[in-house]
Scaffold this motif. Sequence first.
Motif, mmCIF file in Angstrom:
data_model
loop_
_atom_site.group_PDB
_atom_site.id
_atom_site.type_symbol
_atom_site.label_atom_id
_atom_site.label_comp_id
_atom_site.label_asym_id
_atom_site.label_seq_id
_atom_site.Cartn_x
_atom_site.Cartn_y
_atom_site.Cartn_z
ATOM 1 N N ALA A 171 -2.838 1.418 -2.696
ATOM 2 C CA ALA A 171 -2.973 0.784 -1.393
ATOM 3 C C ALA A 171 -2.134 1.509 -0.358
ATOM 4 N N ASP A 172 -2.687 1.617 0.874
ATOM 5 C CA ASP A 172 -1.955 2.221 1.970
ATOM 6 C C ASP A 172 -0.916 1.247 2.507
ATOM 7 N N ASN A 173 0.179 1.792 3.020
ATOM 8 C CA ASN A 173 1.202 0.970 3.689
ATOM 9 C C ASN A 173 1.612 -0.226 2.829
ATOM 10 N N GLN A 174 2.096 0.067 1.632
ATOM 11 C CA GLN A 174 2.473 -1.015 0.734
ATOM 12 C C GLN A 174 3.570 -1.888 1.312
ATOM 13 N N GLN A 175 4.324 -1.350 2.277
ATOM 14 C CA GLN A 175 5.380 -2.147 2.892
ATOM 15 C C GLN A 175 4.813 -3.334 3.648
ATOM 16 N N ASP A 176 3.566 -3.231 4.111
ATOM 17 C CA ASP A 176 2.974 -4.284 4.916
ATOM 18 C C ASP A 176 1.948 -5.117 4.158
ATOM 19 N N LEU A 177 1.971 -5.076 2.849
ATOM 20 C CA LEU A 177 1.068 -5.906 2.068
ATOM 21 C C LEU A 177 1.475 -7.369 2.170
ATOM 22 N N ILE A 178 0.488 -8.241 2.189
ATOM 23 C CA ILE A 178 0.715 -9.684 2.188
ATOM 24 C C ILE A 178 0.141 -10.219 0.891
ATOM 25 N N VAL A 179 0.915 -11.026 0.195
ATOM 26 C CA VAL A 179 0.489 -11.541 -1.106
ATOM 27 C C VAL A 179 0.540 -13.065 -1.098
ATOM 28 N N ALA A 180 -0.576 -13.677 -1.478
ATOM 29 C CA ALA A 180 -0.666 -15.140 -1.570
ATOM 30 C C ALA A 180 -0.717 -15.548 -3.031
#
Length: 415
Positions: free
Chosen positions: A2-11
């Motif tokens: 995934a790109d930009n893993q720093q900005d991933l949102i996880v529910a």
Amino acid sequence: MADNQQDLIVALDVGTSKVVALIAQVSQDGLLEVIGIGKKASRGLKRGMVVNIEQTTQAIQAAISEAEGMADCSIHSVFVGIAGSHIMSRNLHGVVAIPNGEVTPSDIERVLEAAKTGAVMPDHKVLHVLPQEFIVDQQSDVRNPLGMSGVRLEGHHHMVSCALNAWQNLEKCVRGCGIGIDDMVLEPLAAADAVLTEDEKHLGVCLVDIGAGTTDIAVYAHGALRHTAILPVAGDQVTNDVAITLHTPTTEAEELKVKHACAQARLVNRDDMINVPGMGDRPLRKLQRHFLASVVEARYEEIFRMVQEELVHAGLLGHMGAGIVLTGGASRIEGAAPLAESVLAMPVRIGMPNGIKSGGMGDILKNPVYATGVGLLMFGKQKLLEVREVLPTRRSTSGGNGMFQKLRQWLEMHF
């Protein structure tokens, strides 16, 4: 990866019958683009509350691992949904003087603290305190009083709290997987954000999220949350009724409910027959589908009567201009919406999650089952945008606490 893993949102939707993990990132057009889905059966909860730490932890770990594999990334922190009969809510009212003749952020904070005084039980933890409206002197229905002139500020808020031990048990399960918690969110609040429109919230609407263990209610009027409640009757009770009445194992009763049930017996042809597995070594029996529908209808009617009683008790029954929105896995059963319309005497629709980029996984999530999970992603998206505005540098999501805890630490150091 995934790109930009720093900005991933996880529910993380930890439900009574299943655990759902969703991984998303914000697309260029501002929509949530889901890149990972994990879904595993769970037996560690009862009516929304953890009753088996080990089983719940295993289900969470399995769901997260599946989502990570699909998204090709590592999860470090999540937004967690919470529900259950331990949830309590109440409307608060606070009044303070405006010392400088103009409402400041400090005045807004003070009126909130005045409203909360004595309202929080010692064995409960506050989940949300949401503003409904403010009154500046004689001017009512003020949404944002900041900068307004006056001498007296009143604030109306809706507070939601949960049992401290329920919070701690759920937290223990998540952290037992080596994952941090960005925030815990009331599940019907999350589901409401995913399926309700702003017009519905202003006209007055009741979200009814029918899950496996509980039926969760969120009532909006004039654009604000006015009432929340958790009812202890939901899909599992329907399955249990089918198992007992038809003398069939619970797993078979669940399959019969999903494949053949209808919440209005009058919609079923009396000539339709179904095969009902017997207990133990007893043979299959043929039974009228109409009989199964009559069993299911009785329990769904009870659920909708309980919803009606909640609205009457809250004094909001006459304020539902937009009617009822059903969501959750157990809302998909045939006949649920027309039965709710007949019981509640108002328009009813099935709520599908919005705000997800179409195509691929986005199409899979256009399902009431994922309403809470998508709502948690939307909650995380809003927090992510706030972080981007406040933090002077990009964040790292490595470590167990999550980026939003790091934001709080940064704020504490600088203010």
